[in-house]
Design a protein around this motif. Structure first.
Motif, PDB file in Angstrom:
ATOM      1  N   ALA A 185       1.036  -1.150   0.177  1.00 14.87           N
ATOM      2  CA  ALA A 185       0.043   0.186  -0.250  1.00 14.87           C
ATOM      3  C   ALA A 185       0.827   1.264  -0.100  1.00 14.87           C
ATOM      4  O   ALA A 185       0.365   2.353  -0.748  1.00 14.87           O
ATOM      5  CB  ALA A 185      -0.874   0.051   1.140  1.00 14.87           C
ATOM      6  N   ILE A 186       1.947   1.205   0.749  1.00 12.97           N
ATOM      7  CA  ILE A 186       2.976   2.194   0.820  1.00 12.97           C
ATOM      8  C   ILE A 186       3.621   2.636  -0.285  1.00 12.97           C
ATOM      9  O   ILE A 186       3.964   3.627  -0.951  1.00 12.97           O
ATOM     10  CB  ILE A 186       3.633   2.128   2.121  1.00 12.97           C
ATOM     11  CG1 ILE A 186       2.904   2.438   3.180  1.00 12.97           C
ATOM     12  CG2 ILE A 186       4.796   3.374   1.936  1.00 12.97           C
ATOM     13  CD1 ILE A 186       3.766   1.715   4.711  1.00 12.97           C
ATOM     14  N   ARG A 187       4.117   1.312  -1.103  1.00 10.01           N
ATOM     15  CA  ARG A 187       5.221   1.381  -2.029  1.00 10.01           C
ATOM     16  C   ARG A 187       4.692   1.027  -3.597  1.00 10.01           C
ATOM     17  O   ARG A 187       5.309   1.237  -4.316  1.00 10.01           O
ATOM     18  CB  ARG A 187       6.344   0.403  -1.732  1.00 10.01           C
ATOM     19  CG  ARG A 187       7.151   0.674  -0.609  1.00 10.01           C
ATOM     20  CD  ARG A 187       8.092  -0.459  -0.314  1.00 10.01           C
ATOM     21  NE  ARG A 187       8.926  -0.384   0.893  1.00 10.01           N
ATOM     22  CZ  ARG A 187       9.838  -1.005   1.414  1.00 10.01           C
ATOM     23  NH1 ARG A 187      10.019  -2.243   0.513  1.00 10.01           N
ATOM     24  NH2 ARG A 187      10.763  -0.574   2.261  1.00 10.01           N
ATOM     25  N   ARG A 188       3.277   0.779  -3.962  1.00  4.05           N
ATOM     26  CA  ARG A 188       2.871   0.303  -4.842  1.00  4.05           C
ATOM     27  C   ARG A 188       3.003   1.399  -6.020  1.00  4.05           C
ATOM     28  O   ARG A 188       2.966   2.576  -6.017  1.00  4.05           O
ATOM     29  CB  ARG A 188       1.317  -0.304  -4.844  1.00  4.05           C
ATOM     30  CG  ARG A 188       0.348   0.837  -4.977  1.00  4.05           C
ATOM     31  CD  ARG A 188       0.129   2.103  -4.234  1.00  4.05           C
ATOM     32  NE  ARG A 188      -0.928   2.835  -4.508  1.00  4.05           N
ATOM     33  CZ  ARG A 188      -1.081   3.728  -5.346  1.00  4.05           C
ATOM     34  NH1 ARG A 188      -0.086   3.943  -6.318  1.00  4.05           N
ATOM     35  NH2 ARG A 188      -2.243   4.436  -5.661  1.00  4.05           N
ATOM     36  N   SER A 189       3.319   0.775  -7.386  1.00  2.11           N
ATOM     37  CA  SER A 189       3.164   1.671  -8.374  1.00  2.11           C
ATOM     38  C   SER A 189       2.036   1.631  -9.361  1.00  2.11           C
ATOM     39  O   SER A 189       1.196   0.692  -8.902  1.00  2.11           O
ATOM     40  CB  SER A 189       4.478   1.328  -9.469  1.00  2.11           C
ATOM     41  OG  SER A 189       4.487  -0.069  -9.729  1.00  2.11           O
ATOM     42  N   ASP A 190       1.852   2.388 -10.455  1.00  5.02           N
ATOM     43  CA  ASP A 190       0.686   2.382 -11.331  1.00  5.02           C
ATOM     44  C   ASP A 190       0.862   0.904 -11.851  1.00  5.02           C
ATOM     45  O   ASP A 190      -0.311   0.196 -12.210  1.00  5.02           O
ATOM     46  CB  ASP A 190       0.651   3.218 -12.197  1.00  5.02           C
ATOM     47  CG  ASP A 190       0.440   4.733 -11.525  1.00  5.02           C
ATOM     48  OD1 ASP A 190      -0.306   4.870 -10.502  1.00  5.02           O
ATOM     49  OD2 ASP A 190       0.800   5.710 -12.169  1.00  5.02           O
ATOM     50  N   ALA A 191       1.985   0.467 -12.372  1.00  5.86           N
ATOM     51  CA  ALA A 191       2.200  -0.800 -12.920  1.00  5.86           C
ATOM     52  C   ALA A 191       1.685  -2.183 -11.798  1.00  5.86           C
ATOM     53  O   ALA A 191       1.054  -2.997 -12.542  1.00  5.86           O
ATOM     54  CB  ALA A 191       3.726  -1.117 -13.272  1.00  5.86           C
ATOM     55  N   ASP A 192       1.991  -2.007 -10.648  1.00  9.29           N
ATOM     56  CA  ASP A 192       1.549  -2.904  -9.738  1.00  9.29           C
ATOM     57  C   ASP A 192       0.255  -3.006  -9.545  1.00  9.29           C
ATOM     58  O   ASP A 192      -0.783  -4.071  -9.656  1.00  9.29           O
ATOM     59  CB  ASP A 192       1.879  -2.618  -8.172  1.00  9.29           C
ATOM     60  CG  ASP A 192       3.517  -2.826  -8.116  1.00  9.29           C
ATOM     61  OD1 ASP A 192       4.329  -3.702  -8.809  1.00  9.29           O
ATOM     62  OD2 ASP A 192       4.262  -1.959  -7.377  1.00  9.29           O
ATOM     63  N   LEU A 193      -0.562  -1.902  -9.672  1.00 13.33           N
ATOM     64  CA  LEU A 193      -2.103  -1.680  -9.622  1.00 13.33           C
ATOM     65  C   LEU A 193      -2.761  -2.442 -10.857  1.00 13.33           C
ATOM     66  O   LEU A 193      -3.795  -3.277 -10.614  1.00 13.33           O
ATOM     67  CB  LEU A 193      -2.675  -0.212  -9.447  1.00 13.33           C
ATOM     68  CG  LEU A 193      -2.098   0.361  -8.149  1.00 13.33           C
ATOM     69  CD1 LEU A 193      -2.831   1.679  -8.085  1.00 13.33           C
ATOM     70  CD2 LEU A 193      -2.761  -0.290  -6.821  1.00 13.33           C
TER      71      LEU A 193
END
Length: 256
Positions: free
Chosen positions: A120-128
């Motif tokens: 939740a803290i580190r996610r990127s748009d690619a992760d989403l």
């Protein structure tokens, strides 16, 4: 009268090769995709027989460090870290009563809640984007049976662990997850309400995705613990269930 100190046992020939390769991999001298010297070269380098080289390759492959074929002139291939060897060890410990399902569940709650909050803290748009794709695959897999659905479910958690940015979490969480599923495989197969379970699983993953998307680390962390208790709590002995339930509800939005 005191006994004379014993000299440590000299490593066997294959153990020296295993130690040498492990050291080079851990130091980064050997990287993923590199190849070890061929069998003949290793025989010459270590002044050992072919049987010792082959035993070393067998051990290294069992430990998930290499992929090897006897006699391959190209040499064994160095692999990326895998949770499989750790998962096998955890499963053996559990089946030997050195650990228990409760221990594994508590450990998995700890690992996955940490992975969720870090994601939740580190996610990127690619992760989403990858998480959305994983949920879509889970929906599509509902009609393909439990095995396909479990694979899609595993992929979702793998993406969350990757988004956490913590390599050790990725490996250990996957290993513990595999161990739990092996331990309770029969109970899952005998579930009398598969469709309801699959629907709840997708709903839970959608909530985790939403928490990670909005960077609500606290909620993402709680969802990991509460869902694991919901899925597996009924398999825990009654006398241990209350303590597990308390851990699962710790930090819930209602208690804050």
């Amino acid at each position: 009268m005191s006994q004379p100190a014993r000299n440590p046992a000299k490593p066997r020939a294959f153990e020296a090769i295993v130690s040498h390769v492990e050291t080079r991999v851990l130091s980064g001298e050997l990287r993923i995709g590199d190849r070890l010297p061929g069998e003949r070269e290793l025989v010459t380098q270590f002044q050992v027989g072919r049987s010792s080289v082959r035993e070393a390759m067998r051990v290294l492959e069992s430990n998930g460090l290499i992929a090897s074929r006897p006699g391959d002139p190209r040499g064994a291939l160095v692999l990326s870290p895998s949770p499989a060897p750790l998962g096998k060890m955890i499963t053996r410990l559990t089946h030997s009563s050195a650990s228990s399902l409760v221990d594994l569940l508590i450990y998995r709650m700890t690992l996955e809640s940490s992975a969720n909050s870090l994601a939740a803290i580190r996610r990127s748009d690619a992760d989403l984007e990858q998480l959305e794709q994983a949920i879509a695959l889970m929906r599509a897999a509902r009609a393909q049976g439990q095995a396909a659905f479990s694979e899609a479910d595993f992929d979702f958690h793998a993406v969350v662990a990757k988004a956490s940015g913590h390599t050790l979490l990725q490996i250990t969480a996957a290993a513990v997850r595999q161990s739990i599923e092996q331990l309770i495989a029969k109970s899952i197969e005998e579930s009398s309400d598969d469709e309801a379970l699959l629907a709840r699983t997708i709903e839970h993953h959608q909530k985790v995705f939403a928490a990670i998307q909005t960077q609500d680390a606290h909620l993402a962390e709680h969802l990991a613990r509460s869902s694991l208790f919901e899925y597996y709590g009924h398999l825990v002995p009654a006398e241990q269930r209350e303590a597990l339930a308390a851990l699962a509800s710790f930090g819930s939005p209602e208690s804050v």
